[in-house]
Design a protein around this motif. Structure first.
Motif, PDB file in Angstrom:
ATOM      1  N   UNK A 148       0.834  -1.212   0.000  1.00 28.05           N
ATOM      2  CA  UNK A 148       0.000   0.000   0.000  1.00 28.05           C
ATOM      3  C   UNK A 148       0.863   1.254   0.000  1.00 28.05           C
ATOM      4  N   UNK A 149       0.535   2.190  -0.897  1.00 37.75           N
ATOM      5  CA  UNK A 149       1.340   3.408  -1.000  1.00 37.75           C
ATOM      6  C   UNK A 149       1.434   4.144   0.326  1.00 37.75           C
ATOM      7  N   UNK A 150       0.315   4.200   1.051  1.00 34.21           N
ATOM      8  CA  UNK A 150       0.320   4.990   2.288  1.00 34.21           C
ATOM      9  C   UNK A 150       1.282   4.408   3.308  1.00 34.21           C
ATOM     10  N   UNK A 151       1.438   3.082   3.323  1.00 34.80           N
ATOM     11  CA  UNK A 151       2.367   2.460   4.263  1.00 34.80           C
ATOM     12  C   UNK A 151       3.801   2.832   3.917  1.00 34.80           C
ATOM     13  N   UNK A 152       4.134   2.771   2.630  1.00 35.17           N
ATOM     14  CA  UNK A 152       5.486   3.130   2.205  1.00 35.17           C
ATOM     15  C   UNK A 152       5.786   4.590   2.517  1.00 35.17           C
ATOM     16  N   UNK A 153       4.814   5.466   2.277  1.00 37.38           N
ATOM     17  CA  UNK A 153       5.013   6.900   2.511  1.00 37.38           C
ATOM     18  C   UNK A 153       5.144   7.185   4.003  1.00 37.38           C
ATOM     19  N   UNK A 154       4.205   6.701   4.787  1.00 39.04           N
ATOM     20  CA  UNK A 154       4.201   7.015   6.218  1.00 39.04           C
ATOM     21  C   UNK A 154       5.478   6.550   6.903  1.00 39.04           C
ATOM     22  N   UNK A 155       5.924   5.354   6.575  1.00 37.47           N
ATOM     23  CA  UNK A 155       7.117   4.841   7.244  1.00 37.47           C
ATOM     24  C   UNK A 155       8.358   5.568   6.759  1.00 37.47           C
ATOM     25  N   UNK A 156       8.415   5.956   5.500  1.00 38.68           N
ATOM     26  CA  UNK A 156       9.554   6.748   5.021  1.00 38.68           C
ATOM     27  C   UNK A 156       9.632   8.085   5.756  1.00 38.68           C
ATOM     28  N   UNK A 157       8.481   8.715   5.994  1.00 37.67           N
ATOM     29  CA  UNK A 157       8.460   9.968   6.761  1.00 37.67           C
ATOM     30  C   UNK A 157       8.956   9.718   8.178  1.00 37.67           C
ATOM     31  N   UNK A 158       8.526   8.619   8.774  1.00 41.34           N
ATOM     32  CA  UNK A 158       8.993   8.282  10.119  1.00 41.34           C
ATOM     33  C   UNK A 158      10.505   8.029  10.127  1.00 41.34           C
TER      34      UNK A 158
END
Length: 464
Positions: free
Chosen positions: A125-135
């Motif tokens: 899921x794109x949102x998982x990849x994005x959120x964790x990269x931000x973290x």
């Protein structure tokens, strides 16, 4: 109550635990796996460390070893996708930045690459990849100020994914230094075909002791022109397959199985397998009837070879020795020298190779191969044959080595390989009668992965 320094009582404040935003982010499901993938990517690309070593379950990267197997599988999938497509991923990221990242932002570049690989090439899921990269950016003091940039770039990457994929599809998926070498050796069209072919994972091929057709039926496989079996995609592990425990077969890429077959019947012949581990070619030589001596420099590799032969129920004399110093009591009738090389023909299964090797490595290994070949020829009886091979795509590690040895060694002649003996692989036989496979060769029916490793093999005879 507690006392002040003046002895007066003061109220006891309730103690509360404080969890930083970075610590909370690090506890998110999937964070540790992405963090491990990012660390390993940096080790491969920046420090030129091999991926296999980092992913070793006993001696690998500590962040990887600390993960559960599901997360380890995710790390492997992320790294394979990232390294296979790295030039395209970097172009996609670069196209979304107003200006290049600062010179010292390598850690951030790897965070973005790992996330982009998931968005563009994996079923994550794109949102998982994005959120964790931000973290990840927030978790690293060096990258924290770029957290909003990471969020903006990756969200846009997700929104515009289809257009971006079309735009970067024309970018070669190999580093420029190696693509240039391929173009000089094979021409632009062939170089591009080789580059595209390494985007797909390698097939699982098996060499069998006997009756390939029967084992292909049992394992739902396909008999190949190399007389081995190619498996269709399956979800289980190799040891779970029928015939593994009985030692009926072993895993060996189709191209890697070719050199040992060039000898034909070895009954009654004294045979050396030099640089023998892990033992697949040794097994082939034994089954061809040879009395085989397997030589390896490393005791660890000898132990691995013995273990593999034990599973197969096969026996060979095994010797741990520096090949450049090795002198047998008696010369050999046949020698297989599968020499150490840059392994650039194996990028489908080892996508890190083109990022951990460079032109200097190829030159160094070509010089080593020539020394090994010249020494191996001194171990061969008059009338004996030697097959020299390796899994490099670069002619400087294959054709050019053999040409130099032939040019100044009159006691040696080339034995031309007959293309009619290799139906389905005729295109792999060169005009000099040598084998040269490339990963874009070997078409197969739907349901099976195409291609095979890039390999070179030449057969020589000692005439005096």
């Amino acid at each position: 109550m507690v006392l002040n320094s003046d002895g007066k009582k003061k109220p006891l404040r309730r103690q509360t635990s404080v969890v930083s935003h970075a610590d909370a982010g690090a506890a998110k499901p999937g964070f540790q796996a992405r963090a491990a993938a990012t660390k390993i990517l940096a080790a491969v690309v920046d420090r030129k460390l091999p991926l296999d070593g980092a992913l070793d379950h006993e001696h690998g990267n500590p962040a990887y070893k600390a993960l559960q197997e599901d997360d380890r599988a995710l790390v492997r999938a992320i790294l394979n996708a990232t390294l296979r497509h790295l030039p395209r991923i970097e172009a996609a990221i670069g196209g979304l930045l107003d200006s290049p990242l600062p010179e010292g932002a390598r850690a951030l570049q790897h965070v973005l690459a790992v996330a982009a690989a998931q968005i563009l090439y994996l079923d994550v899921p794109d949102h998982a990849a994005v959120d964790i990269a931000v973290e990840q950016a927030n978790h690293d003091p060096r990258s924290r100020r770029f957290a909003k940039l990471v969020n903006a770039v990756l969200r846009r990457l997700g929104r515009e994914k289809e257009n971006i994929l079309r735009h970067i599809d024309s970018i070669p998926a190999m580093p420029a230094w190696f693509l240039d070498r391929l173009e000089r050796a094979y021409g632009s069209d062939a170089a591009r075909a080789i580059s595209n072919s390494q985007l797909q994972p390698a097939a699982i091929d098996l060499s069998v002791k006997s009756d390939a057709l029967a084992w292909a039926e049992k394992l739902n496989g396909l008999v190949l022109p190399t007389h081995g079996i190619r498996l269709a995609a399956f979800g289980g592990g190799i040891p779970s397959l029928e015939g593994f425990n009985e030692g009926a077969w072993w895993v060996q890429d189709a191209a890697a199985s070719i050199p040992a077959q060039l000898f034909g019947d070895l009954t009654g012949k004294r045979v050396a397998d030099l640089c023998a581990a892990p033992g697949g070619k040794t097994a082939q030589l034994i089954l061809a009837g040879g009395a085989v001596t397997a030589v390896e420099q490393s005791e660890n590799r000898i132990r691995r070879l013995r273990s593999n032969l034990d599973r197969l129920g096969l026996k060979a004399e095994t010797i741990a020795a520096d090949l450049t110093q090795y002198v047998p009591d008696e010369l050999f009738d046949a020698i297989l020298l599968d020499a150490p090389c840059s392994s650039t023909g194996t990028t489908r299964r080892h996508p890190d190779v083109l990022w951990t090797k460079g032109p200097d490595d190829i030159a160094r290994l070509a010089a080593l191969q020539e020394r090994l070949l010249r020494h191996a020829l001194t171990l061969l009886k008059a009338g004996g044959t030697i097959v020299f091979s390796n899994c490099s795509l670069d002619p400087s590690e294959g054709e050019e080595v053999v040409a130099r040895v032939l040019a100044d060694t009159p006691a040696i002649e080339r034995i031309a390989i007959d293309p009619t003996r290799w139906p389905g692989l005729e295109e792999a036989i060169t005009s000099f009668g040598e084998f040269r496979t490339t990963p874009d060769m070997l078409a197969v029916p739907a349901g099976f992965a195409p291609g095979l490793d890039g390999f070179y093999a030449a057969m020589l005879r000692r005439v005096a």
